[in-house]
Design an enzyme around this catalytic site. Sequence first.
Site, mmCIF file in Angstrom:
data_model
loop_
_atom_site.group_PDB
_atom_site.id
_atom_site.type_symbol
_atom_site.label_atom_id
_atom_site.label_comp_id
_atom_site.label_asym_id
_atom_site.label_seq_id
_atom_site.Cartn_x
_atom_site.Cartn_y
_atom_site.Cartn_z
ATOM 1 N N ALA A 218 -6.202 -3.397 -0.818
ATOM 2 C CA ALA A 218 -5.558 -4.057 -1.926
ATOM 3 C C ALA A 218 -4.191 -5.012 -1.777
ATOM 4 O O ALA A 218 -3.852 -5.839 -2.658
ATOM 5 C CB ALA A 218 -4.852 -2.694 -2.589
ATOM 6 N N THR A 219 -3.941 -4.927 -0.432
ATOM 7 C CA THR A 219 -3.007 -5.998 -0.119
ATOM 8 C C THR A 219 -3.620 -7.337 -0.337
ATOM 9 O O THR A 219 -3.023 -8.258 -0.754
ATOM 10 C CB THR A 219 -2.402 -5.550 1.186
ATOM 11 O OG1 THR A 219 -1.953 -4.522 1.279
ATOM 12 C CG2 THR A 219 -1.380 -6.924 1.688
ATOM 13 N N ASN B 75 2.792 4.299 -6.777
ATOM 14 C CA ASN B 75 2.535 5.149 -5.481
ATOM 15 C C ASN B 75 3.664 6.127 -5.212
ATOM 16 O O ASN B 75 3.343 6.978 -4.683
ATOM 17 C CB ASN B 75 2.284 4.156 -4.408
ATOM 18 C CG ASN B 75 3.031 2.863 -4.350
ATOM 19 O OD1 ASN B 75 3.414 2.327 -5.283
ATOM 20 N ND2 ASN B 75 3.907 2.891 -3.080
ATOM 21 N N SER C 228 -8.208 -0.004 -3.834
ATOM 22 C CA SER C 228 -8.441 0.074 -2.381
ATOM 23 C C SER C 228 -9.218 1.328 -2.013
ATOM 24 O O SER C 228 -9.045 2.355 -2.702
ATOM 25 C CB SER C 228 -7.007 0.120 -1.879
ATOM 26 O OG SER C 228 -7.320 0.322 -0.399
ATOM 27 N N ALA C 229 -10.105 1.204 -1.336
ATOM 28 C CA ALA C 229 -11.202 2.293 -0.646
ATOM 29 C C ALA C 229 -10.372 3.461 -0.275
ATOM 30 O O ALA C 229 -10.659 4.719 -0.607
ATOM 31 C CB ALA C 229 -12.285 1.926 0.188
ATOM 32 N N THR D 175 -17.678 -13.127 6.470
ATOM 33 C CA THR D 175 -18.972 -12.085 6.489
ATOM 34 C C THR D 175 -18.472 -10.654 5.647
ATOM 35 O O THR D 175 -17.656 -9.940 6.083
ATOM 36 C CB THR D 175 -19.525 -11.758 7.793
ATOM 37 O OG1 THR D 175 -19.935 -13.049 8.415
ATOM 38 C CG2 THR D 175 -20.684 -11.030 7.801
ATOM 39 N N CYS E 129 12.205 4.262 6.566
ATOM 40 C CA CYS E 129 12.786 3.879 7.664
ATOM 41 C C CYS E 129 12.830 2.271 7.971
ATOM 42 O O CYS E 129 11.696 1.492 7.804
ATOM 43 C CB CYS E 129 11.757 4.163 8.850
ATOM 44 S SG CYS E 129 12.325 5.862 9.534
HETATM 45 C C1 LIG Z 1 -1.872 1.678 -1.038
HETATM 46 C C2 LIG Z 1 -1.326 0.568 -1.766
HETATM 47 C C3 LIG Z 1 -1.417 -0.606 -1.654
HETATM 48 C C4 LIG Z 1 -1.919 -1.244 -0.419
HETATM 49 O O1 LIG Z 1 -3.392 -1.143 -0.293
HETATM 50 P P1 LIG Z 1 -4.056 -1.339 1.088
HETATM 51 O O2 LIG Z 1 -5.463 -1.416 0.853
HETATM 52 O O3 LIG Z 1 -3.538 -0.441 1.989
HETATM 53 O O4 LIG Z 1 -3.644 -2.765 1.406
HETATM 54 C C5 LIG Z 1 -0.908 -1.574 -2.735
HETATM 55 N N1 LIG Z 1 -0.259 -1.015 -3.947
HETATM 56 C C6 LIG Z 1 -0.522 0.341 -4.356
HETATM 57 C C7 LIG Z 1 0.172 0.781 -5.360
HETATM 58 C C8 LIG Z 1 -0.987 1.186 -3.337
HETATM 59 O O5 LIG Z 1 -0.759 2.565 -3.394
#
Ligand SMILES: *Cc1c(COP(=O)(O)O)cnc(C)c1O
Length: 406
Positions: A73-74, A154, A202-203, A243, A330
């Site tokens: 997701a990043t 989150n 994100s998986a 790829t 942190c």
């Molecule tokens: C975990 C998360 C991300 C980051 O996802 P990654 O796949 O770890 O890069 C972004 N946004 C939210 C809201 C998340 O919970």
Amino acid sequence: MKQSVYLDNNATTQVDPRVVEAMLPYFTTKFGNAASRNHAFGWEAEAGVDTAREQVAQVIGADSKEIIFTSGATESNNIAIKGVAAMYGDKGRHIITQKTEHKAVLDPCQYLAEKHGFRVTVLEVDAQGLIDLQQLRAAMTDDTVLVSIMHGNNEIGTLQPITEIGRLCKERGVLFHTDACQTFGKVPIDVEAMGIDLLSCSAHKIHGPKGVGALYVRRKRPRVRCEAVLHGGGHERGMRSGTLNVPGIVGLGRAAELCREGLANGEVQRMAQLRDRLFQRLSSRLSDINVNGHPTARTPSNLNVSFAFVEGESLMMGFSEIAVSSGSACTSASLEPSYVLKALGVGDELAHSSIRFSLGRFTTQEEIDYTADRVVAAVEHLRKMSPLAEMAAEGIDLKTVEWAHH
Ligand SMILES: *Cc1c(COP(=O)(O)O)cnc(C)c1O
């Protein structure tokens, strides 16, 4: 219960064994490159990717052609925000987001502001973590090209009013991106009904593998285009070269399919019930605790609680066999209260006394009851040693106390 309890599923999840099983052949016999068009190894890999694309699309009511696979997701957020900014920068140079977004949204926006002269409006949220739709409407100008507002948060679980946001964006002809990591497969999503143009997931947040995710990019009404962030072989409709991570993508697809089943068969409601049971078991035995985030508009997996008069980090040490997150982040030098809790107006003191419990598919009632007992015992233990807690228990209004200044 001797073994550890995992209640940090908003950070990452255990891969479902059925997902592992689906992935395995793509490491061994079906190892082809999905871009190899001239032999069966390539076709086999491509077929796995096609199935996954369909499985991901189905969760959000999209067409499989609208799914781009990424490393997570990043990356999806970066392609959506920087890719739209680069493609539509001639049309307008204003982006709207909000304070409690993940850093993977806030940082690309800040980058565009600092390095590319975009104007970025960061909307405030109320005490429950919701944006104000009137403020969003007022912030939109003819120069606005993108609104990026997450679906579920989150840290605190608050669900933003996505359908209304989508409608406002459509009215103004502004593209709407949503970070749906915490809701994909857990809360019903329909990109048509919700007016979503771009969506990240994100998986590893849905019992799939780490390092793989997807970006939904609308193809019709309007056809959305994103400038590439990675340049190379022109994979993924030119938006994301490289790829394809075939085993990871197959895992994401299977994880998405299992979530779709979970939404249909009551698995998600069970998770929400366990979450409510945990809070019930804490609140019936402890005073001075409160839920952070929205009481009802929240993701099914998340419970974020402040325990007044105790420090979250010390509390966590009191039940080290239970994995949770605290409301402190942190940084290099010190423990900073979470910027998300700060945005709600939660004071530093209470933010430092906050714990996030996040549940997953494999969370059991036994684990929830065990956790409640352990947390209650740890809070009671720490409060016994806290003069503030003692004064509050004696009925002294702490706001009236005059503190000596050093
Ligand atoms: C975990 C998360 C991300 C980051 O996802 P990654 O796949 O770890 O890069 C972004 N946004 C939210 C809201 C998340 O919970």
